[in-house]
Scaffold this active site. Sequence first.
Site, PDB file in Angstrom:
ATOM      1  N   HIS A   8       0.918  -1.061   0.390  1.00 19.44           N
ATOM      2  CA  HIS A   8      -0.570  -0.059   0.853  1.00 19.44           C
ATOM      3  C   HIS A   8       0.764   1.420   0.044  1.00 19.44           C
ATOM      4  O   HIS A   8       1.042   2.225  -0.316  1.00 19.44           O
ATOM      5  CB  HIS A   8      -1.233   0.111   1.366  1.00 19.44           C
ATOM      6  CG  HIS A   8      -1.383   1.316   0.815  1.00 19.44           C
ATOM      7  ND1 HIS A   8      -1.687   2.466   1.400  1.00 19.44           N
ATOM      8  CD2 HIS A   8      -3.255   1.206   0.557  1.00 19.44           C
ATOM      9  CE1 HIS A   8      -2.819   3.066   1.405  1.00 19.44           C
ATOM     10  NE2 HIS A   8      -3.611   2.638   0.897  1.00 19.44           N
ATOM     11  N   GLU A  66       1.058   3.813  -3.117  1.00 14.70           N
ATOM     12  CA  GLU A  66       0.721   5.580  -2.663  1.00 14.70           C
ATOM     13  C   GLU A  66       1.860   5.705  -3.846  1.00 14.70           C
ATOM     14  O   GLU A  66       2.608   5.498  -3.372  1.00 14.70           O
ATOM     15  CB  GLU A  66       0.922   5.244  -1.325  1.00 14.70           C
ATOM     16  CG  GLU A  66       0.891   6.548  -1.008  1.00 14.70           C
ATOM     17  CD  GLU A  66      -0.744   7.860  -1.276  1.00 14.70           C
ATOM     18  OE1 GLU A  66      -0.431   8.231  -2.004  1.00 14.70           O
ATOM     19  OE2 GLU A  66      -1.546   6.923  -0.742  1.00 14.70           O
ATOM     20  N   HIS A 114      -8.242  -0.667  -4.300  1.00 20.31           N
ATOM     21  CA  HIS A 114      -6.973  -0.545  -4.648  1.00 20.31           C
ATOM     22  C   HIS A 114      -6.102  -1.897  -6.171  1.00 20.31           C
ATOM     23  O   HIS A 114      -5.360  -1.618  -6.886  1.00 20.31           O
ATOM     24  CB  HIS A 114      -5.929  -0.781  -3.236  1.00 20.31           C
ATOM     25  CG  HIS A 114      -5.902   0.441  -3.118  1.00 20.31           C
ATOM     26  ND1 HIS A 114      -5.351   1.922  -3.592  1.00 20.31           N
ATOM     27  CD2 HIS A 114      -6.393   1.234  -1.955  1.00 20.31           C
ATOM     28  CE1 HIS A 114      -5.609   2.902  -2.904  1.00 20.31           C
ATOM     29  NE2 HIS A 114      -6.126   2.081  -1.599  1.00 20.31           N
TER      30      HIS A 114
END
Length: 260
Positions: A144, A174, A208
């Site tokens: 992440h 990210e 995501h």
Amino acid sequence: MKQAIVLTSFGALDDGSRERCLDALAEDFRAEFPEAVIVQAFTSVFIRNALEKRGIHVDSLEDVLLRLAEEDVTHVLVQPTYMTPGEEFEKKVLEVVSAYAPRYEKLIVGEPAFAEASDYTQNLIALCRSIFVPRDAELVLLGHGSPHRHNPVYERLQAEIDAQQLPIHVGVLESTDTPDFSMVLARLQQKHARAVLLAPLLLTSGMHVARDLAGDGEGSWKTRLEQAGLSVTPILEGLGESPIFRQIYIEKARKALGES
């Protein structure tokens, strides 16, 4: 003594992923710790509210710890299902547990998956046993990452991978964190890679994975790798679908409870 284990996750909106990963992990814990009450808590307010609108209630960690104290539970292990001891772990778990500790005889916190030096080798074995990589392909694992501060776990995992000379490259979704897309692409180009297996370094899959990892939009890793001339095969399943990887959290719980 009345004991409980609270499996604490960020949460998952996708019903299938939640059932195959988080609910499956809870069942593993019930089989492994039959003497304990096993409950789940989600730390994401957004996910809890979205599920509530669909008629699915999942407690926050605060709600669970308050309820267990009222039910005269005396010993609690909060076992996070996070990959790394990052900001979410510190703010949403450690700070909450500290506030509720006076209500219990014993309230302890287990470690996330990657927390100490020995985890990297052991968890890498679990990763390799959970994801089949064809001989002519490179594996890109996407964690992440954090928009607020850098988490060094990803570089440390990459260092272990490189020490083992494995065809695996670690990145983060990210955009403000690293290892970012350009860093991973440079590694792939250095190896003259042609085929890439793209998989989440996440326990569950959801937005995501569907959008940022495997989506058809211009910003997804799949699209950008294809534009760089690579053949990309996305994996949509979270690591929690692997019983081998779920075992990592069993071992973390055993260690916290002093059984290992």
